[in-house]
Design an enzyme around this catalytic site. Structure first.
Site, mmCIF file in Angstrom:
data_model
loop_
_atom_site.group_PDB
_atom_site.id
_atom_site.type_symbol
_atom_site.label_atom_id
_atom_site.label_comp_id
_atom_site.label_asym_id
_atom_site.label_seq_id
_atom_site.Cartn_x
_atom_site.Cartn_y
_atom_site.Cartn_z
ATOM 1 N N VAL A 16 0.824 -1.207 0.000
ATOM 2 C CA VAL A 16 0.000 0.000 0.000
ATOM 3 C C VAL A 16 0.858 1.257 0.000
ATOM 4 C CG1 VAL A 16 -1.690 1.342 1.318
ATOM 5 C CG2 VAL A 16 -1.926 -1.135 1.142
ATOM 6 N N ASP A 34 10.290 3.191 6.557
ATOM 7 C CA ASP A 34 9.984 1.809 6.903
ATOM 8 C C ASP A 34 11.003 1.352 7.943
ATOM 9 O OD1 ASP A 34 8.210 -0.556 5.280
ATOM 10 O OD2 ASP A 34 9.787 -1.274 6.610
ATOM 11 N N THR A 85 -2.632 -4.446 8.944
ATOM 12 C CA THR A 85 -3.545 -4.703 10.069
ATOM 13 C C THR A 85 -4.080 -6.126 9.919
ATOM 14 O OG1 THR A 85 -5.203 -3.492 8.767
ATOM 15 C CG2 THR A 85 -4.267 -2.369 10.677
ATOM 16 N N THR A 120 -6.582 -0.736 7.146
ATOM 17 C CA THR A 120 -7.944 -1.188 7.399
ATOM 18 C C THR A 120 -8.174 -1.404 8.896
ATOM 19 O OG1 THR A 120 -8.066 -2.264 5.248
ATOM 20 C CG2 THR A 120 -9.646 -2.978 6.912
ATOM 21 N N CYS A 260 -7.212 -8.487 2.470
ATOM 22 C CA CYS A 260 -8.446 -7.737 2.700
ATOM 23 C C CYS A 260 -9.672 -8.629 2.902
ATOM 24 C CB CYS A 260 -8.707 -6.780 1.532
ATOM 25 S SG CYS A 260 -7.702 -5.275 1.583
ATOM 26 N N ARG A 331 0.215 -12.989 1.704
ATOM 27 C CA ARG A 331 -0.517 -12.645 2.921
ATOM 28 C C ARG A 331 -1.852 -13.395 3.004
ATOM 29 N NH1 ARG A 331 -0.730 -6.293 2.442
ATOM 30 N NH2 ARG A 331 -1.005 -6.926 0.266
#
Length: 424
Positions: A16, A34, A85, A120, A260, A331
């Site tokens: 992202v 980062d 998240t 999120t 997501c 992920r």
């Protein structure tokens, strides 16, 4: 603060954060931060292992610099947080990366600064979980000394058509004036336009239901696939026929993973349950989608048994490990559910995926993908991800990987019905 006074930092340079930082870096000064120093070295060298941004795009971001030094963040006055998240082993929201990012920013936060979250979360998390951390670490007061905003990310990994700038952006701020400034800031790079939400909570809720809606719809199609399989009806043929109606939604059955769809619903249900409401439909959809790996293996084993193929000690090839086609993103991939379920039958499993980093697969899941494919080696083959390389192979070449007697299970409708033994 006026728009010309903004000194921007993007905190978290993953799937992202990096594309966002690059787009801003084409237009204005931006500091990409980062905590992973190796990631910074990689990006400074013009490489991105996520493949979301290529070397040419990085070179176009002439106003973008990178750092892993917290002290350098003090140069900024607007921070955009784009950290993961995830959910934990108990399917509860894990805000640890978000809280740690807030602590880092709190150390350098100054009067007048703005912190915008893109990660999120459930409605209320920005103001109830993150802002108190900023206040505690900085000693400043919310909406007096510093301000906040929320603009949910809409990155689709591996998608080269829908990019940061071409996807409409929802924005929000903790005061009307801050909301206007944040909307104007994103308007500098989002050619698709912005939608200014009425509040931070509205923006948070909008994000979490986008993927919850998709999850529930996929669960419905998965359930229909289970029913049609029992009836001996080809699900894809049914969906193609139903799809001739203009308002039929084109969802397909399959494993639901990724950053997501398989995660966001748990953020919403967690918040609902904390308020004393038990979500029926959302959790039912989650249970069904999470069960699909076990269903796939059960179908494979049943078909192998019918063909008198010895299941215990057999060898199965899983083609694909990434959570979706043509990207290296591992992920929350639910392919691991198939690996584990096959192991319960004492089946030897080879996983092959030309897109993923073997070291990352080993680190995340304890799975070491094979480097090449061997002809005539497998009792079962599962086409789990529709990578372009697998599509290009075609049915004949894929069949050649199996023993004279084997079962070919096509989860992604890569092949025609006549080319495979099983389809979801």
């Amino acid at each position: 603060m006026e728009i010309q006074d903004v000194k921007l930092a993007v905190v978290g340079l993953g799937y992202v954060g990096l594309p966002l930082a690059v787009e801003f870096g084409k237009k204005r000064g931006v500091l990409g931060f980062d905590i992973n120093a190796r990631r910074i070295i990689e990006l400074q060298g013009g490489e991105d292992h996520t493949l979301e941004v290529d070397a040419a795009e990085l070179a176009e971001a002439i106003h973008l610099s990178f750092t892993s030094e917290t002290a350098q963040l003090a140069e900024a006055n607007v921070y955009i947080v784009t950290v993961p998240t995830p959910i934990d082993a108990y399917k509860q929201p894990d805000l640890t990366p978000l809280i740690r990012a807030s602590e880092t920013i709190g150390k350098v936060l100054k009067r007048g600064d703005i912190v915008i979250y893109e990660s999120t979360v459930y409605p209320g998390a920005t103001e109830e979980d993150c802002v108190p951390v900023l206040e505690r670490i900085s000693g400043l007061r919310f909406n007096e000394d510093f301000f906040a905003g929320y603009s949910p990310e809409r990155i689709n990994p591996g998608d080269k058509a829908h990019r940061v700038s071409t996807i409409k952006k929802v924005t929000s701020g903790s005061t009307p004036e801050i909301a206007d400034l944040i909307d104007e800031l994103y308007g500098q790079i989002i050619i698709a336009g912005t939608h200014k939400a009425a509040s931070i909570k509205v923006a948070e809720a909008a994000k979490v239901i986008e993927n919850t809606q998709r999850d529930v719809n996929i669960a419905l199609i998965n359930e229909l696939a289970l029913i049609f399989n029992k009836m001996g009806i080809d699900t894809q043929a049914v969906l193609e026929a139903a799809g001739t109606k203009w308002n039929f939604l084109p969802f397909r059955p399959g494993l639901v993973g990724g950053h997501c769809i398989g995660v966001d619903p748990y953020y919403l249900t967690h918040k609902a349950q904390s308020l004393g409401y038990h979500p029926e439909i959302i959790l039912a959809g989650r249970r069904l989608n999470d069960s699909m790996g076990g269903y796939v293996v059960a179908q494979l084993v049943k078909h192998m048994t019918k063909q008198r193929i010895q299941v215990q000690g057999s060898k199965v090839l899983l083609m694909g490990l990434a959570f979706k086609e043509n990207c290296p993103d591992l992920r929350n991939t639910r392919i691991v559910d198939i690996v584990h379920e096959l192991g319960e039958y004492n089946i030897e499993v080879d996983v092959y995926d030309p897109w993923v980093d073997p070291a990352a697969a080993m680190h995340e899941y304890g799975i070491m993908p094979v480097a090449s494919l061997a002809a005539g080696a497998y009792d079962g083959i599962i086409l789990a991800v529709a990578h372009e390389q697998f599509v290009a192979m075609g049915g004949k070449a894929i069949r050649a990987l199996g023993k004279p007697e084997h079962v070919l299970y096509d989860l992604k409708y890569i092949l025609s019905a006549s080319e495979s033994d099983l389809r979801l």
